[in-house]
Design a protein around this motif. Structure first.
Motif, mmCIF file in Angstrom:
data_model
loop_
_atom_site.group_PDB
_atom_site.id
_atom_site.type_symbol
_atom_site.label_atom_id
_atom_site.label_comp_id
_atom_site.label_asym_id
_atom_site.label_seq_id
_atom_site.Cartn_x
_atom_site.Cartn_y
_atom_site.Cartn_z
ATOM 1 N N ARG A 1 28.513 103.218 39.600
ATOM 2 C CA ARG A 1 28.392 103.473 38.275
ATOM 3 C C ARG A 1 27.859 104.863 38.138
ATOM 4 N N ALA A 2 26.772 105.520 38.979
ATOM 5 C CA ALA A 2 26.452 106.970 38.686
ATOM 6 C C ALA A 2 27.666 107.782 38.792
ATOM 7 N N LEU A 3 28.531 107.591 39.822
ATOM 8 C CA LEU A 3 29.723 108.225 39.728
ATOM 9 C C LEU A 3 30.697 108.312 38.707
ATOM 10 N N ASP A 4 30.809 106.910 38.162
ATOM 11 C CA ASP A 4 31.674 106.914 37.063
ATOM 12 C C ASP A 4 31.171 107.386 35.709
ATOM 13 N N GLU A 5 29.845 107.204 35.483
ATOM 14 C CA GLU A 5 29.135 107.941 34.307
ATOM 15 C C GLU A 5 29.128 109.323 34.220
ATOM 16 N N ARG A 6 29.455 109.942 35.417
ATOM 17 C CA ARG A 6 29.717 111.217 35.429
ATOM 18 C C ARG A 6 31.122 111.681 35.144
ATOM 19 N N GLY A 7 31.962 110.680 35.094
ATOM 20 C CA GLY A 7 33.272 110.888 34.698
ATOM 21 C C GLY A 7 34.320 111.161 35.971
ATOM 22 N N ASP A 8 33.612 110.945 37.471
ATOM 23 C CA ASP A 8 34.224 110.969 38.392
ATOM 24 C C ASP A 8 34.852 109.952 39.099
ATOM 25 N N VAL A 9 35.013 108.776 38.585
ATOM 26 C CA VAL A 9 35.911 107.651 39.032
ATOM 27 C C VAL A 9 37.157 107.713 38.158
ATOM 28 N N LEU A 10 38.308 107.679 38.944
ATOM 29 C CA LEU A 10 39.485 107.773 38.029
ATOM 30 C C LEU A 10 40.395 106.608 38.646
ATOM 31 N N LEU A 11 40.604 105.821 37.394
ATOM 32 C CA LEU A 11 41.595 104.464 37.577
ATOM 33 C C LEU A 11 43.063 104.911 37.382
ATOM 34 N N GLU A 12 43.905 105.089 38.486
ATOM 35 C CA GLU A 12 45.072 105.448 38.336
ATOM 36 C C GLU A 12 46.196 104.380 38.821
ATOM 37 N N THR A 13 47.409 104.398 38.448
ATOM 38 C CA THR A 13 48.466 103.195 38.990
ATOM 39 C C THR A 13 49.656 103.965 39.579
ATOM 40 N N CYS A 14 50.269 102.954 40.046
ATOM 41 C CA CYS A 14 51.516 103.068 40.955
ATOM 42 C C CYS A 14 52.592 102.162 40.247
ATOM 43 N N PRO A 15 53.722 102.220 39.867
ATOM 44 C CA PRO A 15 54.573 101.401 39.110
ATOM 45 C C PRO A 15 54.936 100.396 39.953
ATOM 46 N N GLY A 16 55.020 100.242 41.442
ATOM 47 C CA GLY A 16 55.756 99.418 42.282
ATOM 48 C C GLY A 16 54.919 98.289 42.827
ATOM 49 N N GLU A 17 55.421 97.714 43.948
ATOM 50 C CA GLU A 17 54.868 96.809 44.906
ATOM 51 C C GLU A 17 53.757 97.418 45.773
ATOM 52 N N HIS A 18 53.147 96.560 46.660
ATOM 53 C CA HIS A 18 52.016 97.327 47.504
ATOM 54 C C HIS A 18 52.675 97.986 48.290
ATOM 55 N N MET A 19 51.907 99.187 48.314
ATOM 56 C CA MET A 19 52.236 100.590 49.176
ATOM 57 C C MET A 19 53.703 100.923 48.968
ATOM 58 N N GLN A 20 54.587 100.685 47.836
ATOM 59 C CA GLN A 20 55.510 101.277 47.293
ATOM 60 C C GLN A 20 54.930 102.859 46.825
ATOM 61 N N VAL A 21 54.634 103.652 47.625
ATOM 62 C CA VAL A 21 53.920 104.975 47.242
ATOM 63 C C VAL A 21 55.106 105.965 46.978
ATOM 64 N N THR A 22 55.621 106.165 45.824
ATOM 65 C CA THR A 22 56.768 107.077 45.294
ATOM 66 C C THR A 22 56.192 108.380 45.076
ATOM 67 N N ARG A 23 56.977 109.341 45.506
ATOM 68 C CA ARG A 23 56.547 110.747 45.062
ATOM 69 C C ARG A 23 56.016 111.130 44.049
ATOM 70 N N ASP A 24 56.712 110.475 42.952
ATOM 71 C CA ASP A 24 56.369 110.511 41.481
ATOM 72 C C ASP A 24 55.022 110.212 41.538
ATOM 73 N N CYS A 25 54.362 109.129 42.251
ATOM 74 C CA CYS A 25 53.080 108.408 42.264
ATOM 75 C C CYS A 25 52.048 109.637 43.076
ATOM 76 N N TRP A 26 52.403 109.591 44.291
ATOM 77 C CA TRP A 26 51.185 110.445 45.207
ATOM 78 C C TRP A 26 51.210 111.771 44.829
ATOM 79 N N GLU A 27 52.379 112.707 44.610
ATOM 80 C CA GLU A 27 52.369 113.985 44.540
ATOM 81 C C GLU A 27 51.380 114.675 43.340
ATOM 82 N N PRO A 28 51.309 114.029 42.255
ATOM 83 C CA PRO A 28 50.609 114.576 41.027
ATOM 84 C C PRO A 28 49.100 114.342 41.703
#
Length: 333
Positions: A281-308
Protein backbone atom coordinates in the motif's frame (compact mmCIF):
# COMPACT_ATOMS: atom_id res chain seq x y z
CA UNK A 1 16.65 18.76 -12.76
CA UNK A 2 17.22 17.23 -9.33
CA UNK A 3 19.69 14.78 -10.84
CA UNK A 4 21.71 17.55 -12.48
CA UNK A 5 21.81 19.57 -9.25
CA UNK A 6 22.99 16.51 -7.34
CA UNK A 7 25.58 15.85 -10.01
CA UNK A 8 26.88 19.46 -9.82
CA UNK A 9 26.96 19.41 -6.03
CA UNK A 10 28.80 16.08 -5.92
CA UNK A 11 31.35 17.30 -8.46
CA UNK A 12 31.92 20.57 -6.58
CA UNK A 13 32.42 18.86 -3.25
CA UNK A 14 34.88 16.38 -4.65
CA UNK A 15 36.85 18.99 -6.57
CA UNK A 16 37.00 21.19 -3.48
CA UNK A 17 38.27 18.25 -1.46
CA UNK A 18 40.95 17.43 -4.03
CA UNK A 19 42.14 21.04 -4.16
CA UNK A 20 42.32 21.50 -0.38
CA UNK A 21 44.00 18.25 0.59
CA UNK A 22 46.01 17.60 -2.53
CA UNK A 23 44.23 14.42 -3.62
CA UNK A 24 44.13 13.44 -7.32
CA UNK A 25 41.23 14.94 -9.27
CA UNK A 26 38.19 12.69 -9.53
CA UNK A 27 37.69 10.53 -12.59
CA UNK A 28 34.29 10.46 -14.33
CA UNK A 29 33.38 7.05 -15.71
CA UNK A 30 31.12 6.68 -18.74
CA UNK A 31 27.44 6.08 -17.84
CA UNK A 32 26.43 2.42 -17.83
CA UNK A 33 22.98 0.83 -17.85
CA UNK A 34 21.91 -0.60 -14.52
CA UNK A 35 22.29 -4.43 -14.53
CA UNK A 36 19.32 -6.76 -14.96
CA UNK A 37 18.53 -10.05 -13.20
CA UNK A 38 16.00 -12.54 -14.64
CA UNK A 39 14.30 -15.43 -12.87
CA UNK A 40 12.65 -17.86 -15.29
CA UNK A 41 9.38 -19.67 -14.76
CA UNK A 42 8.01 -23.18 -14.30
CA UNK A 43 9.45 -25.76 -16.68
CA UNK A 44 12.01 -23.34 -18.10
CA UNK A 45 15.77 -23.05 -17.54
CA UNK A 46 18.23 -20.22 -17.06
CA UNK A 47 19.83 -20.99 -20.43
CA UNK A 48 16.87 -22.04 -22.57
CA UNK A 49 16.64 -20.70 -26.15
CA UNK A 50 13.75 -18.44 -25.15
CA UNK A 51 15.61 -16.92 -22.19
CA UNK A 52 18.81 -16.44 -24.20
CA UNK A 53 16.86 -14.77 -27.01
CA UNK A 54 15.16 -12.45 -24.54
CA UNK A 55 18.51 -11.48 -23.01
CA UNK A 56 19.89 -10.72 -26.48
CA UNK A 57 16.90 -8.53 -27.29
CA UNK A 58 17.24 -6.64 -23.99
CA UNK A 59 20.90 -6.03 -24.83
CA UNK A 60 19.80 -4.60 -28.18
CA UNK A 61 17.51 -2.18 -26.31
CA UNK A 62 20.18 -1.30 -23.73
CA UNK A 63 23.62 -1.77 -25.30
CA UNK A 64 26.25 -2.75 -22.77
CA UNK A 65 23.81 -3.94 -20.11
CA UNK A 66 24.92 -6.79 -17.85
CA UNK A 67 22.24 -9.48 -17.56
CA UNK A 68 22.29 -12.39 -15.11
CA UNK A 69 19.86 -15.30 -15.49
CA UNK A 70 19.24 -16.98 -12.13
CA UNK A 71 19.94 -20.69 -11.92
CA UNK A 72 19.27 -23.24 -9.21
CA UNK A 73 21.62 -25.71 -10.88
CA UNK A 74 24.16 -25.20 -13.64
CA UNK A 75 22.93 -28.38 -15.32
CA UNK A 76 19.98 -27.35 -17.50
CA UNK A 77 17.93 -30.47 -16.80
CA UNK A 78 18.40 -30.12 -13.05
CA UNK A 79 17.63 -26.41 -13.24
CA UNK A 80 14.36 -27.24 -14.99
CA UNK A 81 13.57 -29.96 -12.45
CA UNK A 82 14.09 -27.44 -9.63
CA UNK A 83 11.12 -25.45 -10.96
CA UNK A 84 8.91 -28.41 -9.97
CA UNK A 85 10.71 -30.02 -7.04
CA UNK A 86 12.44 -28.32 -4.13
CA UNK A 87 11.98 -26.18 -1.06
CA UNK A 88 11.27 -22.62 -2.22
CA UNK A 89 12.56 -21.03 0.98
CA UNK A 90 15.88 -22.79 0.45
CA UNK A 91 15.90 -21.85 -3.23
CA UNK A 92 15.43 -18.14 -2.46
CA UNK A 93 18.22 -18.37 0.11
CA UNK A 94 20.50 -19.99 -2.49
CA UNK A 95 19.69 -17.23 -4.98
CA UNK A 96 20.47 -14.53 -2.42
CA UNK A 97 23.97 -16.00 -2.04
CA UNK A 98 24.32 -16.27 -5.81
CA UNK A 99 23.47 -12.61 -6.39
CA UNK A 100 25.64 -11.40 -3.51
CA UNK A 101 28.68 -12.96 -5.19
CA UNK A 102 28.31 -11.26 -8.58
CA UNK A 103 30.52 -8.17 -8.71
CA UNK A 104 28.48 -6.47 -11.44
CA UNK A 105 25.40 -6.45 -9.20
CA UNK A 106 26.93 -5.02 -6.05
CA UNK A 107 25.46 -1.52 -6.54
CA UNK A 108 21.98 -2.90 -7.26
CA UNK A 109 19.98 -4.03 -10.27
CA UNK A 110 16.59 -4.15 -11.97
CA UNK A 111 14.78 -7.50 -11.99
CA UNK A 112 12.29 -9.36 -14.17
CA UNK A 113 10.41 -12.41 -12.94
CA UNK A 114 8.61 -14.68 -15.37
CA UNK A 115 5.57 -16.48 -13.89
CA UNK A 116 6.58 -18.06 -10.54
CA UNK A 117 9.97 -16.38 -10.83
CA UNK A 118 8.14 -13.13 -10.07
CA UNK A 119 6.93 -14.03 -6.59
CA UNK A 120 10.30 -15.66 -5.89
CA UNK A 121 12.08 -12.40 -6.75
CA UNK A 122 9.63 -10.56 -4.50
CA UNK A 123 10.60 -12.97 -1.73
CA UNK A 124 14.24 -12.07 -2.37
CA UNK A 125 13.43 -8.36 -2.07
CA UNK A 126 11.48 -8.80 1.14
CA UNK A 127 13.88 -11.17 2.86
CA UNK A 128 17.32 -10.12 1.62
CA UNK A 129 17.52 -7.30 -0.94
CA UNK A 130 21.29 -7.15 -0.73
CA UNK A 131 22.34 -6.21 -3.33
CA UNK A 132 19.15 -4.14 -3.71
CA UNK A 133 16.54 -4.29 -6.45
CA UNK A 134 15.69 -0.96 -8.07
CA UNK A 135 12.69 -1.78 -10.31
CA UNK A 136 10.90 -5.15 -10.20
CA UNK A 137 8.76 -6.33 -13.15
CA UNK A 138 6.72 -9.53 -12.86
CA UNK A 139 5.01 -11.21 -15.82
CA UNK A 140 2.02 -13.44 -15.00
CA UNK A 141 3.22 -14.12 -11.46
CA UNK A 142 1.14 -15.68 -8.70
CA UNK A 143 1.46 -13.10 -5.92
CA UNK A 144 -1.71 -14.29 -4.20
CA UNK A 145 -1.10 -17.89 -5.11
CA UNK A 146 -3.07 -20.24 -7.33
CA UNK A 147 -6.37 -21.99 -6.67
CA UNK A 148 -5.79 -24.77 -9.18
CA UNK A 149 -2.77 -26.75 -10.30
CA UNK A 150 -2.27 -26.10 -14.05
CA UNK A 151 -2.26 -28.99 -16.48
CA UNK A 152 0.88 -30.27 -18.19
CA UNK A 153 1.93 -30.82 -21.76
CA UNK A 154 1.40 -34.51 -22.72
CA UNK A 155 5.11 -35.27 -23.06
CA UNK A 156 6.22 -33.46 -19.89
CA UNK A 157 6.65 -36.37 -17.49
CA UNK A 158 8.35 -34.31 -14.77
CA UNK A 159 5.41 -31.90 -14.73
CA UNK A 160 2.84 -34.69 -14.74
CA UNK A 161 4.45 -36.43 -11.77
CA UNK A 162 4.66 -33.19 -9.81
CA UNK A 163 1.05 -32.28 -10.60
CA UNK A 164 -0.23 -35.73 -9.62
CA UNK A 165 1.65 -35.58 -6.33
CA UNK A 166 0.40 -32.06 -5.59
CA UNK A 167 -3.24 -32.86 -6.37
CA UNK A 168 -3.02 -35.92 -4.13
CA UNK A 169 -2.05 -33.95 -1.05
CA UNK A 170 -1.22 -30.33 -1.74
CA UNK A 171 -1.23 -29.35 1.94
CA UNK A 172 0.64 -32.38 3.23
CA UNK A 173 3.91 -31.71 5.04
CA UNK A 174 5.88 -33.42 2.26
CA UNK A 175 4.23 -31.41 -0.52
CA UNK A 176 4.77 -28.12 1.31
CA UNK A 177 8.49 -28.83 1.56
CA UNK A 178 9.15 -30.52 -1.78
CA UNK A 179 6.64 -29.49 -4.47
CA UNK A 180 7.19 -25.97 -5.73
CA UNK A 181 3.64 -25.25 -6.91
CA UNK A 182 2.16 -26.58 -3.68
CA UNK A 183 4.08 -23.90 -1.81
CA UNK A 184 2.03 -21.15 -3.44
CA UNK A 185 -1.28 -23.05 -3.66
CA UNK A 186 -3.95 -20.99 -1.88
CA UNK A 187 -7.41 -22.54 -1.84
CA UNK A 188 -10.01 -20.00 -0.58
CA UNK A 189 -12.33 -22.87 0.35
CA UNK A 190 -9.67 -24.31 2.67
CA UNK A 191 -8.17 -21.17 4.17
CA UNK A 192 -7.66 -22.63 7.63
CA UNK A 193 -5.71 -25.54 6.18
CA UNK A 194 -3.69 -23.23 3.97
CA UNK A 195 -2.79 -20.91 6.86
CA UNK A 196 -1.76 -23.79 9.11
CA UNK A 197 0.18 -25.78 6.47
CA UNK A 198 1.79 -23.35 4.05
CA UNK A 199 5.21 -21.94 4.87
CA UNK A 200 6.27 -19.94 1.82
CA UNK A 201 3.36 -17.84 0.50
CA UNK A 202 1.92 -17.16 3.96
CA UNK A 203 5.38 -15.88 4.91
CA UNK A 204 6.08 -13.51 2.01
CA UNK A 205 2.51 -12.17 2.26
CA UNK A 206 2.79 -11.78 6.07
CA UNK A 207 -0.55 -13.57 6.49
CA UNK A 208 0.30 -15.00 9.92
CA UNK A 209 0.38 -12.39 12.67
CA UNK A 210 2.51 -14.62 14.90
CA UNK A 211 5.35 -14.75 12.39
CA UNK A 212 4.90 -11.39 10.61
CA UNK A 213 8.16 -9.69 9.66
CA UNK A 214 8.19 -5.89 9.44
CA UNK A 215 11.38 -6.00 7.38
CA UNK A 216 9.35 -7.34 4.46
CA UNK A 217 7.29 -4.14 4.29
CA UNK A 218 10.29 -1.81 4.53
CA UNK A 219 12.19 -3.79 1.89
CA UNK A 220 9.34 -3.98 -0.62
CA UNK A 221 8.47 -0.31 -0.22
CA UNK A 222 12.13 0.53 -0.94
CA UNK A 223 11.55 -0.44 -4.58
CA UNK A 224 11.48 2.44 -7.03
CA UNK A 225 8.79 0.73 -9.12
CA UNK A 226 6.83 -2.51 -8.87
CA UNK A 227 5.38 -3.37 -12.29
CA UNK A 228 2.74 -6.13 -12.25
CA UNK A 229 1.87 -7.60 -15.65
CA UNK A 230 -1.31 -9.65 -16.12
CA UNK A 231 -2.05 -11.75 -19.23
CA UNK A 232 -5.61 -10.98 -20.32
CA UNK A 233 -6.32 -14.50 -21.66
CA UNK A 234 -4.39 -16.34 -18.94
CA UNK A 235 -6.09 -19.63 -18.06
CA UNK A 236 -2.98 -21.19 -16.52
CA UNK A 237 -2.83 -18.95 -13.45
CA UNK A 238 -6.11 -19.41 -11.56
CA UNK A 239 -7.24 -16.78 -10.97
CA UNK A 240 -5.26 -14.67 -13.42
CA UNK A 241 -5.82 -11.64 -11.18
CA UNK A 242 -3.24 -13.11 -8.81
CA UNK A 243 -0.72 -11.34 -11.06
CA UNK A 244 -2.20 -8.08 -9.70
CA UNK A 245 -2.48 -9.33 -6.09
CA UNK A 246 -6.09 -10.38 -6.65
CA UNK A 247 -7.63 -13.60 -5.33
CA UNK A 248 -10.89 -15.46 -5.07
CA UNK A 249 -12.99 -14.41 -2.07
CA UNK A 250 -13.29 -16.88 0.77
CA UNK A 251 -16.70 -18.51 0.20
CA UNK A 252 -19.37 -18.76 2.88
CA UNK A 253 -20.96 -22.10 3.67
CA UNK A 254 -23.79 -21.60 1.17
CA UNK A 255 -21.66 -20.45 -1.75
CA UNK A 256 -21.22 -22.58 -4.82
CA UNK A 257 -17.59 -23.43 -5.38
CA UNK A 258 -17.42 -23.34 -9.17
CA UNK A 259 -15.38 -20.73 -10.99
CA UNK A 260 -18.39 -18.94 -12.49
CA UNK A 261 -19.72 -18.09 -9.03
CA UNK A 262 -16.42 -16.98 -7.50
CA UNK A 263 -15.79 -13.33 -6.72
CA UNK A 264 -12.41 -11.70 -7.26
CA UNK A 265 -11.07 -9.58 -4.41
CA UNK A 266 -8.84 -6.97 -6.11
CA UNK A 267 -5.50 -5.81 -4.72
CA UNK A 268 -6.77 -2.64 -3.02
CA UNK A 269 -9.45 -4.58 -1.11
CA UNK A 270 -7.11 -7.30 0.17
CA UNK A 271 -6.37 -7.29 3.92
CA UNK A 272 -2.73 -7.57 2.88
CA UNK A 273 -3.10 -4.19 1.18
CA UNK A 274 -5.52 -2.44 3.53
CA UNK A 275 -3.37 -3.21 6.57
CA UNK A 276 -0.16 -2.88 4.55
CA UNK A 277 1.36 -6.14 5.71
CA UNK A 278 4.16 -6.09 3.11
CA UNK A 279 4.51 -2.40 2.17
CA UNK A 280 2.41 -2.77 -0.99
CA UNK A 281 0.00 0.00 0.00
CA UNK A 282 2.81 2.42 0.84
CA UNK A 283 4.39 1.70 -2.53
CA UNK A 284 1.06 2.12 -4.33
CA UNK A 285 0.14 5.38 -2.59
CA UNK A 286 3.45 6.81 -3.80
CA UNK A 287 2.33 5.97 -7.33
CA UNK A 288 5.00 3.29 -7.69
CA UNK A 289 2.84 0.20 -8.32
CA UNK A 290 1.92 -0.11 -11.99
CA UNK A 291 -0.75 -2.55 -13.21
CA UNK A 292 0.02 -3.53 -16.80
CA UNK A 293 -1.38 -6.11 -19.22
CA UNK A 294 -0.28 -8.34 -22.05
CA UNK A 295 -3.04 -9.37 -24.48
CA UNK A 296 -2.29 -13.08 -24.82
CA UNK A 297 -2.28 -16.30 -22.84
CA UNK A 298 0.06 -17.11 -19.99
CA UNK A 299 3.67 -16.20 -20.82
CA UNK A 300 2.90 -15.12 -24.39
CA UNK A 301 5.32 -12.25 -23.91
CA UNK A 302 5.27 -10.48 -27.25
CA UNK A 303 7.78 -7.78 -28.06
CA UNK A 304 4.99 -5.20 -28.21
CA UNK A 305 4.26 -6.05 -24.59
CA UNK A 306 7.69 -6.36 -22.98
CA UNK A 307 9.76 -3.82 -24.91
CA UNK A 308 8.02 -0.62 -23.69
CA UNK A 309 8.37 -1.88 -20.10
CA UNK A 310 12.02 -2.77 -20.54
CA UNK A 311 12.70 0.65 -22.04
CA UNK A 312 11.01 2.42 -19.11
CA UNK A 313 11.99 0.32 -16.13
CA UNK A 314 15.21 -1.49 -17.01
CA UNK A 315 18.73 -0.22 -17.56
CA UNK A 316 18.57 3.27 -16.07
CA UNK A 317 21.95 4.97 -16.45
CA UNK A 318 24.44 4.90 -13.59
CA UNK A 319 27.19 7.49 -13.34
CA UNK A 320 30.25 6.85 -11.21
CA UNK A 321 32.83 9.27 -9.89
CA UNK A 322 36.04 7.71 -8.71
CA UNK A 323 38.71 9.31 -6.54
CA UNK A 324 41.79 7.06 -6.57
CA UNK A 325 42.25 5.22 -3.29
CA UNK A 326 38.86 6.44 -2.11
CA UNK A 327 35.33 5.11 -1.99
CA UNK A 328 33.36 5.15 -5.24
CA UNK A 329 30.52 7.68 -5.25
CA UNK A 330 27.48 6.71 -7.27
CA UNK A 331 24.74 8.89 -8.71
CA UNK A 332 21.84 7.15 -10.45
CA UNK A 333 18.91 8.27 -12.50
Amino acid sequence: MVFHRLLLLTSSLLLFSSETIGSPVLQLLAPQPRPLVIWHGLGDTYGSPGILEFISLVQDVHPGIFVHSIHLDTDLKEDQRATFYGNVDEQVDLVSEQLANITELEEGFDAIGFSQGGQFLRAYVERYNSPPVHNLITFGSQHMGISDIPGCRPWDLVCQLARRAAMGGVYSEWAQKNLVQAQYYRDPARMDTYLSSNHFLTSINNELAATANNTYASNLSSLSKLVLVLFLRDDTVVPKESSWFGSYAVPDDKALHNVADKTIVPMRLQPLYLQDWIGLRALDERGDVLLETCPGEHMQVTRDCWEPLVKRFVGGATTKYVVPDREVLLVQR
